[in-house]
Scaffold this motif. Structure first.
Motif, PDB file in Angstrom:
ATOM      1  N   GLY A 150       0.810  -1.207   0.000  1.00 43.00           N
ATOM      2  CA  GLY A 150       0.000   0.000   0.000  1.00 43.00           C
ATOM      3  C   GLY A 150       0.848   1.264   0.000  1.00 43.00           C
ATOM      4  N   ARG A 151       0.274   2.345   0.532  1.00 42.66           N
ATOM      5  CA  ARG A 151       0.961   3.627   0.578  1.00 42.66           C
ATOM      6  C   ARG A 151       1.739   3.766   1.871  1.00 42.66           C
ATOM      7  NH1 ARG A 151      -4.230   4.416  -0.796  1.00 42.66           N
ATOM      8  NH2 ARG A 151      -4.700   5.141   1.306  1.00 42.66           N
ATOM      9  N   GLY A 152       2.867   4.483   1.779  1.00 46.41           N
ATOM     10  CA  GLY A 152       3.611   4.780   2.993  1.00 46.41           C
ATOM     11  C   GLY A 152       5.079   4.443   2.933  1.00 46.41           C
ATOM     12  N   GLY A 153       5.539   3.906   1.806  1.00 43.64           N
ATOM     13  CA  GLY A 153       6.950   3.567   1.672  1.00 43.64           C
ATOM     14  C   GLY A 153       7.648   4.529   0.729  1.00 43.64           C
ATOM     15  N   VAL A 154       8.004   4.049  -0.445  1.00 42.42           N
ATOM     16  CA  VAL A 154       8.681   4.855  -1.458  1.00 42.42           C
ATOM     17  C   VAL A 154       7.652   5.351  -2.463  1.00 42.42           C
ATOM     18  CG1 VAL A 154      10.458   4.829  -3.254  1.00 42.42           C
ATOM     19  CG2 VAL A 154      10.780   3.487  -1.160  1.00 42.42           C
ATOM     20  N   LEU A 155       7.711   6.611  -2.814  1.00 40.27           N
ATOM     21  CA  LEU A 155       6.707   7.193  -3.702  1.00 40.27           C
ATOM     22  C   LEU A 155       6.622   6.459  -5.039  1.00 40.27           C
ATOM     23  CD1 LEU A 155       7.374  10.983  -3.052  1.00 40.27           C
ATOM     24  CD2 LEU A 155       5.383   9.681  -2.314  1.00 40.27           C
ATOM     25  N   ARG A 156       7.751   6.082  -5.598  1.00 41.84           N
ATOM     26  CA  ARG A 156       7.742   5.444  -6.912  1.00 41.84           C
ATOM     27  C   ARG A 156       7.101   4.061  -6.891  1.00 41.84           C
ATOM     28  NH1 ARG A 156      12.877   6.722 -10.692  1.00 41.84           N
ATOM     29  NH2 ARG A 156      11.437   5.677 -12.116  1.00 41.84           N
ATOM     30  N   SER A 157       6.862   3.514  -5.704  1.00 40.78           N
ATOM     31  CA  SER A 157       6.157   2.227  -5.619  1.00 40.78           C
ATOM     32  C   SER A 157       4.733   2.353  -6.149  1.00 40.78           C
ATOM     33  CB  SER A 157       6.125   1.728  -4.174  1.00 40.78           C
ATOM     34  OG  SER A 157       5.279   2.560  -3.369  1.00 40.78           O
ATOM     35  N   GLN A 158       4.241   3.566  -6.295  1.00 41.66           N
ATOM     36  CA  GLN A 158       2.878   3.799  -6.777  1.00 41.66           C
ATOM     37  C   GLN A 158       2.794   3.937  -8.298  1.00 41.66           C
ATOM     38  OE1 GLN A 158       0.290   3.869  -4.257  1.00 41.66           O
ATOM     39  NE2 GLN A 158       2.120   3.016  -3.294  1.00 41.66           N
ATOM     40  N   ASP A 187       9.476  11.499  -7.888  1.00 39.85           N
ATOM     41  CA  ASP A 187      10.879  11.324  -7.531  1.00 39.85           C
ATOM     42  C   ASP A 187      11.320  12.192  -6.360  1.00 39.85           C
ATOM     43  OD1 ASP A 187      11.571   9.352  -9.407  1.00 39.85           O
ATOM     44  OD2 ASP A 187      11.722  10.845 -10.995  1.00 39.85           O
ATOM     45  N   LEU A 188      10.350  12.761  -5.641  1.00 39.25           N
ATOM     46  CA  LEU A 188      10.733  13.562  -4.477  1.00 39.25           C
ATOM     47  C   LEU A 188      11.535  12.711  -3.497  1.00 39.25           C
ATOM     48  CD1 LEU A 188       7.397  15.476  -3.829  1.00 39.25           C
ATOM     49  CD2 LEU A 188       9.557  16.480  -4.590  1.00 39.25           C
ATOM     50  N   PRO A 189      12.672  13.192  -3.030  1.00 40.72           N
ATOM     51  CA  PRO A 189      13.511  12.368  -2.152  1.00 40.72           C
ATOM     52  C   PRO A 189      12.946  12.254  -0.745  1.00 40.72           C
ATOM     53  CG  PRO A 189      14.465  14.550  -2.399  1.00 40.72           C
ATOM     54  CD  PRO A 189      13.282  14.498  -3.325  1.00 40.72           C
ATOM     55  N   TRP A 264       1.425  11.526  -1.928  1.00 39.68           N
ATOM     56  CA  TRP A 264       0.610  10.416  -1.412  1.00 39.68           C
ATOM     57  C   TRP A 264      -0.869  10.711  -1.624  1.00 39.68           C
ATOM     58  CZ3 TRP A 264       3.092   6.273  -1.212  1.00 39.68           C
ATOM     59  CH2 TRP A 264       4.382   6.166  -0.670  1.00 39.68           C
ATOM     60  N   ALA A 265      -1.281  11.969  -1.465  1.00 38.49           N
ATOM     61  CA  ALA A 265      -2.680  12.325  -1.700  1.00 38.49           C
ATOM     62  C   ALA A 265      -3.048  12.115  -3.168  1.00 38.49           C
ATOM     63  CB  ALA A 265      -2.930  13.780  -1.290  1.00 38.49           C
ATOM     64  N   PHE A 266      -2.146  12.453  -4.078  1.00 39.10           N
ATOM     65  CA  PHE A 266      -2.385  12.240  -5.499  1.00 39.10           C
ATOM     66  C   PHE A 266      -2.575  10.756  -5.779  1.00 39.10           C
ATOM     67  CE2 PHE A 266      -1.391  11.440  -9.843  1.00 39.10           C
ATOM     68  CZ  PHE A 266      -1.660  12.595 -10.561  1.00 39.10           C
ATOM     69  N   ALA A 267      -1.689   9.918  -5.254  1.00 38.04           N
ATOM     70  CA  ALA A 267      -1.756   8.479  -5.530  1.00 38.04           C
ATOM     71  C   ALA A 267      -3.055   7.869  -5.029  1.00 38.04           C
ATOM     72  CB  ALA A 267      -0.554   7.777  -4.895  1.00 38.04           C
ATOM     73  N   GLN A 268      -3.606   8.405  -3.956  1.00 32.62           N
ATOM     74  CA  GLN A 268      -4.883   7.911  -3.457  1.00 32.62           C
ATOM     75  C   GLN A 268      -6.041   8.469  -4.268  1.00 32.62           C
ATOM     76  OE1 GLN A 268      -5.763   8.850   0.678  1.00 32.62           O
ATOM     77  NE2 GLN A 268      -7.087   7.055   0.845  1.00 32.62           N
TER      78      GLN A 268
END
Length: 301
Positions: A150-158, A187-189, A264-268
């Protein structure tokens, strides 16, 4: 209309029989279906003080029971850790009466969800929400880290999920514009901050309000360690940009964390629009509103 192609059906009559058979101490309490915009559980009140929750999607009985036990553990961990009310787990029921899965009972929290009484323009609510997030973050992770789903790890996982959402949204959204926004966010670090505890799903249907203030938070089963930016999704799902300053002042998050929260809000949000377009217009509308806030903020930048 069902929200999921494989959605399970559960009737008030079946719930009545399940309660009577498995929890005879509640036989005298009325069972009432709750009109909910939620997407995970069918909810029934038992008397004035209890809520029975029935998962809507099929699953392995053992796996579902483990999930419900984990949700109960999360609820116990959060209970009393902030000044805002959260549900207390009470019991786990067994399959029966045509319903194939375990189900759960927790305390019922009275109030109005933010989906029905929008508090977004209230600076007081913005500060309350930030205070809740700060209180959740203060819970000891006890060495736990993000579990990888799910959400909460690395942004690119989405990336793969967002790609699917773009494909399904071509007739619904300005996908080229949103793709450009995603390409600038993904790609935000991640800084050196360790994982912290997060609620994990701060959307209007999971937040109780009164007179423009936060009174309680429900659906707490996703509580767990994650990127500190994860719960910042609440700023975009629940708070008008005009009062983002009050939210950020209360939480004191830096710019890097704030931008990851946007991502994260975008991915949801991108998944809510197409998935629930016909079956849950309120949830689809939430996705649209969040995306509008995100794109407007991007344009200002």
């Amino acid at each position: 209309m069902d929200m999921h192609a494989d959605q399970l059906a559960v009737s008030p009559a079946a719930v009545r029989r399940l309660v009577d058979a498995q929890f005879p101490r509640w036989r005298g309490l009325p069972v009432t279906a709750v009109a909910s915009r939620g997407t995970v559980n069918a909810i029934f009140r038992i008397g004035d003080g209890l809520a029975a929750r029935f998962p809507l999607r099929p699953g392995d009985v053992t796996a579902v029971r483990r999930s419900l036990e984990a949700e109960a553990g999360a609820a116990r961990e959060l209970l009393g850790r902030t000044r805002f009310r959260t549900p207390e787990p009470v019991a786990i029921g067994e399959p029966g009466e045509g319903y194939p899965l375990p189900w759960s009972v927790q305390t019922w929290l009275p109030g109005t969800v933010a989906a029905d009484d929008d508090p977004g323009g209230s600076a007081g609510f913005a500060r309350d929400l930030a205070e809740f997030i700060r209180g959740v973050r203060a819970i000891d992770t006890r060495g736990r880290v993000f579990g990888g789903r799910g959400r909460g790890g690395v942004l690119r996982s989405q990336d793969e999920w967002v790609r699917v959402c773009f494909e399904r949204s071509t007739a619904l959204l300005d996908v080229p514009r949103l793709r450009e926004l995603w390409d600038g966010l993904r790609d935000l670090p991640r800084g050196p901050e360790p994982d912290v505890m997060a609620h994990g799903d701060l959307i209007p249907g999971n937040v109780l309000v009164a007179a423009g203030r936060l009174t309680g938070v429900i659906d707490v089963g996703d509580l767990g360690p994650a990127d500190p930016a994860l719960d910042l999704v609440g700023a975009w799902h629940l708070v008008d940009p005009a009062v983002h300053g009050a939210f950020r002042e209360e939480l004191t998050c830096d710019d890097a964390q704030w931008q990851r929260g946007r991502t994260w809000a975008f991915a949801q949000a991108i998944g809510l629009v197409w998935y629930y377009a016909d079956s849950n217009p309120s949830m689809s509308g939430l996705g649209r509103r969040t995306l509008d806030r995100l794109t407007a903020d991007h344009a200002l930048r």
